[in-house]
Enzyme design. Structure first.
Site, PDB file in Angstrom:
ATOM      1  N   LYS A 243       0.783  -1.137   0.031  1.00 23.06           N
ATOM      2  CA  LYS A 243      -0.086   0.041   0.046  1.00 23.06           C
ATOM      3  C   LYS A 243       0.797   1.317   0.018  1.00 23.06           C
ATOM      4  O   LYS A 243       1.906   1.386   0.468  1.00 23.06           O
ATOM      5  CB  LYS A 243      -0.815   0.099   1.154  1.00 23.06           C
ATOM      6  CG  LYS A 243      -2.000  -0.933   1.356  1.00 23.06           C
ATOM      7  CD  LYS A 243      -2.581  -0.854   2.690  1.00 23.06           C
ATOM      8  CE  LYS A 243      -3.533  -1.908   2.973  1.00 23.06           C
ATOM      9  NZ  LYS A 243      -4.902  -1.637   2.095  1.00 23.06           N
ATOM     10  N   ARG A 317     -10.253 -11.561   2.311  1.00 21.02           N
ATOM     11  CA  ARG A 317     -11.147 -12.508   1.745  1.00 21.02           C
ATOM     12  C   ARG A 317     -10.569 -14.184   1.835  1.00 21.02           C
ATOM     13  O   ARG A 317     -11.164 -15.211   1.869  1.00 21.02           O
ATOM     14  CB  ARG A 317     -11.809 -12.192   0.448  1.00 21.02           C
ATOM     15  CG  ARG A 317     -10.625 -12.372  -0.648  1.00 21.02           C
ATOM     16  CD  ARG A 317     -11.192 -11.386  -2.006  1.00 21.02           C
ATOM     17  NE  ARG A 317     -11.298 -10.039  -1.487  1.00 21.02           N
ATOM     18  CZ  ARG A 317     -11.679  -8.967  -2.534  1.00 21.02           C
ATOM     19  NH1 ARG A 317     -12.160  -9.440  -3.656  1.00 21.02           N
ATOM     20  NH2 ARG A 317     -11.613  -7.918  -2.070  1.00 21.02           N
TER      21      ARG A 317
END
Length: 464
Positions: A243, A317
């Site tokens: 990120k 996820r």
């Protein structure tokens, strides 16, 4: 319990026997029509008090001593329903009671309790604040329980990752279980591989603290089953798809799903609901090292579905998928997962309105009703079947990061759905777990989202 997450913080409420000063929560109409204590009304006129929303006016007696307070609700029926939280930050120290309010007394008390929250683990504590007498007829135990649970979720999210990694999250998990005499098992490190949780292991293996799956059980076998799954990514660098600094700054909150399911579990256990409760938290850090999983890797999940890794920053996820598959191996009853999963959810609905996904129309209706009743915003989003094609991968069964950037929250939910057994009553909550600007009942920081509505549904279905 960890010192960074407490269920024994001092209560913001005073005993019913306290000598408490009155608070008159009034609208502009109340002022105009004189629906108020005569002396307080005269003081309001002298001070030019117009009952503007959230404005407080202290009222003296004839000797100049404090005798009460006026609190503005603005126009009739238009104020924030949890405006009473502001009283916890504006009233002077002492004991107070709600003498008049068009907002129900139990709602005022709950808002006050949530508004009294402070996160002060790393600085000098604030002076003692005001306390409120819970109005007669209100369910004091339920209000105290909810305020404590919200505080627990906020504490967990607010604590920085250097003090809230997988080790500490496990300690909190065990402490909560010990307090309510629940049973805990933990699968950690390479045992995740040998016992069939390859994606939890892959996401967390690069971190200094070992990845793990936390499993709590409470209640009686044979009772209705409730299974809660919370994303416990204690810090998310994004992995090798790292990120930017601006996006990484607040990633201590990426375990907000775990924080919220622990707070919900606390409410269920504290209320003694007649259910068979299970809580699963995959606790990991998505870090970078020579052993980090890579873009282009293919992981074979616990369920046997292969997953192509098209972005290591779509890690939540993956850990949820293994946990959901595990939950479904034993009839989970009502299956709830909560996760700070996608930025797309925030683009669609903003930070204050979490979406939830379910194929269970009855559950969706109950959640929507409860959301409005307890002022815990939620919004149902569709599991839109045509988008399932976007979750398919080139060389594996699924991709963890569909191309194109459209409908990111929906495709994430559709990904998770592939790991839930058909026919299961399941709902996925894509929460933000953070308040980006002060509200009457919540300062900027970690937040509980959805758990009050969920508890309302569960406790209505299974009353103590």
């Amino acid at each position: 319990m960890s010192p960074y997450a407490r269920i024994d913080r001092p209560s913001p409420f005073a005993p019913s026997s306290a000598q408490a000063l009155p608070v008159w929560a009034v609208t502009r109409t109340d002022i105009e029509n004189g629906h108020l204590d005569e002396a307080a009304l005269a003081w309001a006129a002298a001070a030019g008090f117009q009952a503007a929303e959230g404005v407080l006016l202290l009222v003296p007696d004839r000797q100049g001593k404090l005798s009460g307070a006026l609190f503005g609700l603005g126009e009739e029926g238009e104020c924030h329903p949890l405006l009473g939280g502001k009283l916890a930050r504006t009233l002077p120290e002492g004991d107070w009671r709600i003498a008049a309010s068009s907002i129900p007394g139990d709602v005022m008390a709950l808002a006050f309790g949530m508004g009294a929250y402070r996160f002060e683990s790393y600085r000098k504590p604030s002076p003692d604040g005001p306390r409120l007498v819970i109005p007669e007829g209100a369910d004091a135990a339920a209000i105290e329980r909810t305020v404590t649970a919200v505080g627990l979720a906020r504490d967990l999210v607010n604590t920085p990752a250097n003090d809230m990694g997988p080790d500490t999250l496990e300690a909190v998990f065990r402490g909560l279980a010990d307090h309510y005499q629940a049973r805990v098992t933990v699968i950690a490190g390479d045992d995740l591989v040998s016992q069939g949780f390859p994606m939890i292991h892959a996401v967390g293996r690069a971190a200094q603290e070992a990845p793990r799956l936390l499993d709590m059980r409470w209640g009686k076998e044979g009772a209705p089953r409730i299974t809660l799954v919370g994303k416990g990514v204690c810090f998310d660098t994004g992995g090798l798809d790292i990120k930017p600094a601006s996006s990484m700054l607040n990633m201590k909150k990426d375990m907000g799903g775990a924080a919220n399911v622990l707070a919900l579990a606390m409410m269920i256990m504290d209320a003694g609901l007649p259910v068979d409760l299970r809580v699963l938290v995959p606790a990991v850090e998505n870090s970078i090292s020579a052993s980090a999983f890579r873009p282009g890797d293919v992981l074979v999940s616990r369920k046997g579905l292969s997953v192509q890794i098209d972005n290591t920053d779509a890690e939540g996820r993956l850990v949820l998928a293994d946990a959901l598959a595990f939950a479904c191996e034993q009839d989970p009853g009502l299956l709830i997962d909560m996760a700070t999963l996608t930025g797309a959810a925030r683009v669609a609905l903003g930070p204050d309105l979490p979406p939830f996904y379910t194929d269970d129309d009855q559950l969706a209706g109950e959640l929507t009703t409860a959301s409005a009743q307890v002022v815990d915003p939620l919004w149902r989003m569709p599991l839109f079947k045509p988008y399932e094609a976007d979750v398919k991968a080139r060389i594996a069964d699924l991709t963890n990061a569909p191309a194109g950037g459209f409908a990111g929250s929906i495709t994430a939910a559709l990904f998770l759905k592939r790991f839930v057994a058909p026919g299961t009553s399941w709902a996925h909550f894509d929460i933000f777990a953070w308040t980006p600007k002060d509200k009457p009942h919540a300062l900027t920081g970690g937040e509980a989202q959805g758990i009050r509505a969920l508890f309302d549904v569960i406790s209505t279905r299974h009353p103590a």
